[in-house]
Every structure is written in structure tokens, then in C-alpha cells.
Design a protein around this motif. Structure first.
Motif, PDB file in Angstrom:
ATOM      1  N   TYR A 165       0.807  -1.225   0.000  1.00 23.37           N
ATOM      2  CA  TYR A 165       0.000   0.000   0.000  1.00 23.37           C
ATOM      3  C   TYR A 165       0.841   1.275   0.000  1.00 23.37           C
ATOM      4  O   TYR A 165       0.334   2.366   0.240  1.00 23.37           O
ATOM      5  CB  TYR A 165      -0.927  -0.013   1.218  1.00 23.37           C
ATOM      6  N   ASP A 181      -9.261  -6.259 -13.287  1.00 26.56           N
ATOM      7  CA  ASP A 181      -8.969  -5.230 -12.286  1.00 26.56           C
ATOM      8  C   ASP A 181      -9.645  -5.482 -10.944  1.00 26.56           C
ATOM      9  O   ASP A 181      -9.588  -4.645 -10.047  1.00 26.56           O
ATOM     10  CB  ASP A 181      -9.386  -3.852 -12.813  1.00 26.56           C
ATOM     11  N   GLU A 221      -7.279  -5.284  -8.036  1.00 22.31           N
ATOM     12  CA  GLU A 221      -6.877  -3.909  -7.722  1.00 22.31           C
ATOM     13  C   GLU A 221      -7.924  -3.242  -6.839  1.00 22.31           C
ATOM     14  O   GLU A 221      -7.593  -2.475  -5.922  1.00 22.31           O
ATOM     15  CB  GLU A 221      -6.672  -3.109  -9.009  1.00 22.31           C
ATOM     16  N   GLU A 222      -9.188  -3.557  -7.082  1.00 18.12           N
ATOM     17  CA  GLU A 222     -10.265  -3.025  -6.246  1.00 18.12           C
ATOM     18  C   GLU A 222     -10.146  -3.552  -4.821  1.00 18.12           C
ATOM     19  O   GLU A 222     -10.360  -2.823  -3.848  1.00 18.12           O
ATOM     20  CB  GLU A 222     -11.622  -3.406  -6.844  1.00 18.12           C
ATOM     21  N   LYS A 226      -7.369  -4.487  -3.344  1.00 20.73           N
ATOM     22  CA  LYS A 226      -6.206  -3.833  -2.764  1.00 20.73           C
ATOM     23  C   LYS A 226      -6.549  -2.413  -2.304  1.00 20.73           C
ATOM     24  O   LYS A 226      -6.130  -1.985  -1.217  1.00 20.73           O
ATOM     25  CB  LYS A 226      -5.076  -3.798  -3.795  1.00 20.73           C
ATOM     26  N   GLU A 227      -7.315  -1.697  -3.093  1.00 23.34           N
ATOM     27  CA  GLU A 227      -7.714  -0.341  -2.717  1.00 23.34           C
ATOM     28  C   GLU A 227      -8.571  -0.346  -1.461  1.00 23.34           C
ATOM     29  O   GLU A 227      -8.435   0.531  -0.595  1.00 23.34           O
ATOM     30  CB  GLU A 227      -8.461   0.317  -3.877  1.00 23.34           C
ATOM     31  N   ASN A 273      -6.319  -0.895   1.500  1.00 18.35           N
ATOM     32  CA  ASN A 273      -5.559   0.315   1.789  1.00 18.35           C
ATOM     33  C   ASN A 273      -6.407   1.317   2.574  1.00 18.35           C
ATOM     34  O   ASN A 273      -5.938   1.926   3.547  1.00 18.35           O
ATOM     35  CB  ASN A 273      -5.070   0.940   0.483  1.00 18.35           C
ATOM     36  N   GLU A 274      -7.658   1.476   2.165  1.00 16.26           N
ATOM     37  CA  GLU A 274      -8.561   2.395   2.866  1.00 16.26           C
ATOM     38  C   GLU A 274      -8.787   1.935   4.306  1.00 16.26           C
ATOM     39  O   GLU A 274      -8.768   2.732   5.254  1.00 16.26           O
ATOM     40  CB  GLU A 274      -9.901   2.460   2.123  1.00 16.26           C
TER      41      GLU A 274
END
Length: 394
Positions: free
Chosen positions: A210, A287, A290-291, A293-294, A297-298
Motif C-alpha cells: 500500500y 482489475d 486492484e479493487e 487492494k484499494e 488500503n482504505e
């Protein structure tokens, strides 16, 4: 009937007592928040599910080669080249029943009685147990919190004896979420080459980073290090496929051949359907990960701030994986508990929040908290932990 001596050496999982208590409380109707889970809370992406279904419908339900189907080996080879700058032929790769089984098989073919494996602490709970099952001896090196729980070259060299066979490097780490940079890996690699020590590079969390830091595989740093490294990885974390049980190892042909021979007498082969699902995961651009992972991170940023606000708790911010590993020794002492394990048990009984004690990871002053759940649940968990700490301050 007396059990085998090797089984008697195993240390019971530190999570069992907490997990059993949490389950009991849930069955009694309590609202228990569990932060011990070590898997993504996202379902496996639809395109992977469809590939598995197609494999079943097309009769891909038979035995496969013990080391995995050739198509998947090639896909793994392509992945390692693209992502890590590593080139491996198919006979240098074995597909296994999860990355955990790759590690287990490796230690079985690598270790003789009393061979030593250096295990930096904090460590993933299964490393020492697998080493002991293979007849080896784990040698623990306490990596300091002020150094982000990372092993230094001096600490590594000081731990080497005539019996040292290997060292484990886990980056990003479970339980700390910390990761080594290129310079740090180069220096550790120099020590390993100097003493002819095999490097077991566990890279299962490489896709969950992240920060702007780049994941570096120590095997990619030189030809010499590649020849002395076994890379361990899989799809459990990167593609939310924990239950599919597909991992792999890549390394010297002789070691991979021995691992494959052993697998032929243990698992026969990884599940055929899971292999075709994994093949789709690596061959399809998507993707959805990637969603995920985001979202992690949040959650990390929100949960980290909330935990660090609690008196007596301090936490080095992780760079990867999906765990916080805060030091709670002061909070436990201020709350009147002589050790963190008792504090964790009391927190569960009173506030119904289940954490994993750090004692099972070789770090008794810490706890592991997974943020693989919703922000709303994480916020409620932090609220309960803070309330418990404040209510019990002396």
C-alpha cells in the motif's frame, strides 16, 4: 497407542484458545468481532469461478502430474518473468496444495535431523512447526520493532552455525506487514552467499502493498542468489483463493524434483479444478484484485489511526499484507495484567473482540489484528478496545 515423537514436538496453535472462546460466545448469542482471520473477505472473482466450472464441465476432473499441469507451470513461469524479473523453466517449478504445502514439502526434502533454519521473529506460526516436523531446529532471531521487525545482516551472521541450512525471508510479512527493500535484501544475500545458506523467500503477500515501495524478490538480485533461493508463492491472497489451495515453489531443479517426488507419494497432485482456476487467474487481465487492494488500503489507513489513538498501544504502520501488529504491553500493564495473553482473553470476555496474541508469532508484547473486514466493523472493534483500555486503567 503412543503417538510419534515428531508430533509431540508440535506447539499447539496460540489461536486455538481464543478462537474456541470466541466461537462459544457467538453460540451464546453474543456479538463477537473476530479480527483473527488470515484471508481476504472478498469472494474469488467471477472469471475464475467460470473457469473452474468450465473445467468441470469439460471433464478436467482426473489426476494431473504431481508437480502440476504444464499449462499452469508455464503461466507461473510467465508471471515470475513479468512481475519479478525471474526466468524459470517448467522443471524448476512445482505447483502445490497451497503455499503452506510448498513450504512443508521443501523442509521435508531439505532438512536432516538437527539441521538449523534461521527464523526471524515475529514469524508466521507454521514456520517453526514445519521445520520441527522435518527433524530440523528453528533458530529464532528477534527482529527489533525499531527496525520495523526486519532482520539485519549482523543479526543473521551472528545466528549462523555449522548446522545452519537455510533462512526464511517473508516479505511482505505475516504478521507485521513489513517488507524489505532492495538494498536490505542485497546485504542479507551477501551473508547467505558467504555461508552457503539456502534462502526460503515467502512472497505470498507481494500483491498487497500500500505504499510506493516495490516488492523485490531476493532471487532476482543476482544469478548466484537465484541459484540459492526457493521462491514460495500462491494465489490465496492475491486472488482471494484461500480455499482453492494452490501455491507453488520455484528454484533449483534438483530441489524441485525432490519436492515433486515427495508430492507424488503424499498429495498425488493439487486439485485439478483448482489448477484450471489458477490458470485463468494468471492468464486473464482483470482489475478486480486492484479493487480489493484499494479497499484494504482504505481500511488500513482508517484502522491504523484508530488503534494508535488508544492509550498504551503503539503500532508501526505496515506496508503490506492485511494485518496490524501493535505493541500492547503498556496497555496490558496499565490495565493490571501481567502478560498480553491474559489481556487478550479479558478483552474477548468483556468487549467481545477476538485478537490473536503475539506470543504465537514469537512477539509476546504484541497482538495481530486483521483488517480483512469492513470499515464499519473495524471502527466498532477499535471503539470496544479503547473502551476496555480506559475502563481498566489503574
Amino acid at each position: 497407542m503412543e503417538l510419534a515423537k515428531r508430533v509431540k514436538t508440535l506447539t499447539p496453535s496460540s489461536t486455538l484458545a481464543i478462537s474456541a472462546k470466541a466461537k462459544e460466545l457467538k453460540q451464546q448469542g453474543h456479538d463477537v468481532i473476530g479480527l483473527g482471520v488470515g484471508e481476504p473477505d472478498f469472494n474469488t472473482p467471477g472469471y475464475i469461478l467460470n473457469a473452474a466450472n468450465n473445467a468441470m464441465q469439460n471433464g478436467m476432473t482426473k489426476y494431473t502430474p504431481s508437480g502440476g499441469i504444464l499449462e499452469l507451470k508455464q503461466a507461473i513461469s510467465n508471471k515470475l518473468t513479468k512481475d519479478n524479473g525471474l526466468e524459470y523453466k517448467n522443471d524448476q517449478i512445482i505447483v502445490t496444495t497451497g503455499a503452506k504445502h510448498a513450504l512443508y514439502t521443501l523442509f521435508q526434502v531439505l532438512l536432516n535431523n538437527n539441521d538449523e533454519v534461521i527464523v526471524p521473529a515475529p514469524y508466521w506460526v507454521s514456520y517453526p512447526e514445519q521445520i520441527k516436523l522435518a527433524g530440523g531446529s528453528p533458530v529464532y532471531v528477534n527482529a527489533l520493532e525499531e527496525n520495523e521487525f526486519k532482520l539485519t545482516p549482523a543479526e543473521l551472521e551472528a545466528s549462523i552455525t555449522s548446522k545452519t541450512k537455510a533462512v526464511i525471508i517473508n516479505s511482505p510479512s505475516n504478521p507485521t506487514g513489513m517488507m524489505y527493500n532492495k538494498e536490505e535484501l542485497e546485504k542479507l544475500g551477501e551473508v547467505c552467499l558467504k555461508h552457503n545458506i539456502l534462502i526460503v523467500s515467502d512472497e505470498i503477500y507481494e500483491k498487497l502493498i500500500y505504499t510506493n515501495d516495490e516488492h523485490v524478490s531476493i532471487a532476482s538480485l543476482s544469478k548466484e542468489l537465484k541459484e540459492q533461493t526457493i521462491v514460495i508463492n500462491g494465489l490465496s491472497k492475491s486472488h482471494a483463493m484461500t480455499g482453492w489451495r494452490i501455491g507453488y515453489a520455484a528454484g533449483p531443479k534438483s530441489i524441485i524434483k525432490a519436492m515433486t517426488n515427495l508430492a507424488s507419494h503424499s498429495t498425488s497432485n493439487p486439485t485439478s479444478i483448482s489448477q484450471y482456476a489458477a490458470l485463468a487467474a494468471y492468464e486473464t487481465e482483470n482489475d478486480s484484485m486492484e479493487e480489493m487492494k484499494e479497499a484494504f488500503n482504505e481500511r488500513l489507513n482508517r484502522f491504523y489511526d484508530l488503534i494508535n489513538e488508544i492509550p498504551g498501544i503503539s503500532c508501526v504502520k505496515p506496508k503490506g499484507a492485511f494485518y496490524l501488529f501493535p505493541n500492547v504491553q503498556k496497555a496490558a500493564a496499565d490495565n493490571g495484567y501481567s502478560n498480553v495473553d491474559d489481556w487478550v482473553t479479558a478483552l474477548l470476555e468483556e468487549e467481545k473482540v477476538a485478537l490473536i496474541p503475539g506470543s504465537g508469532f514469537g512477539a509476546p508484547n504484541n497482538v495481530r489484528l486483521s483488517y480483512a473486514t469492513s470499515i464499519e466493523i473495524l471502527e466498532e472493534a477499535a471503539k470496544r478496545i479503547k473502551r476496555f483500555v480506559l475502563n481498566h486503567q489503574s
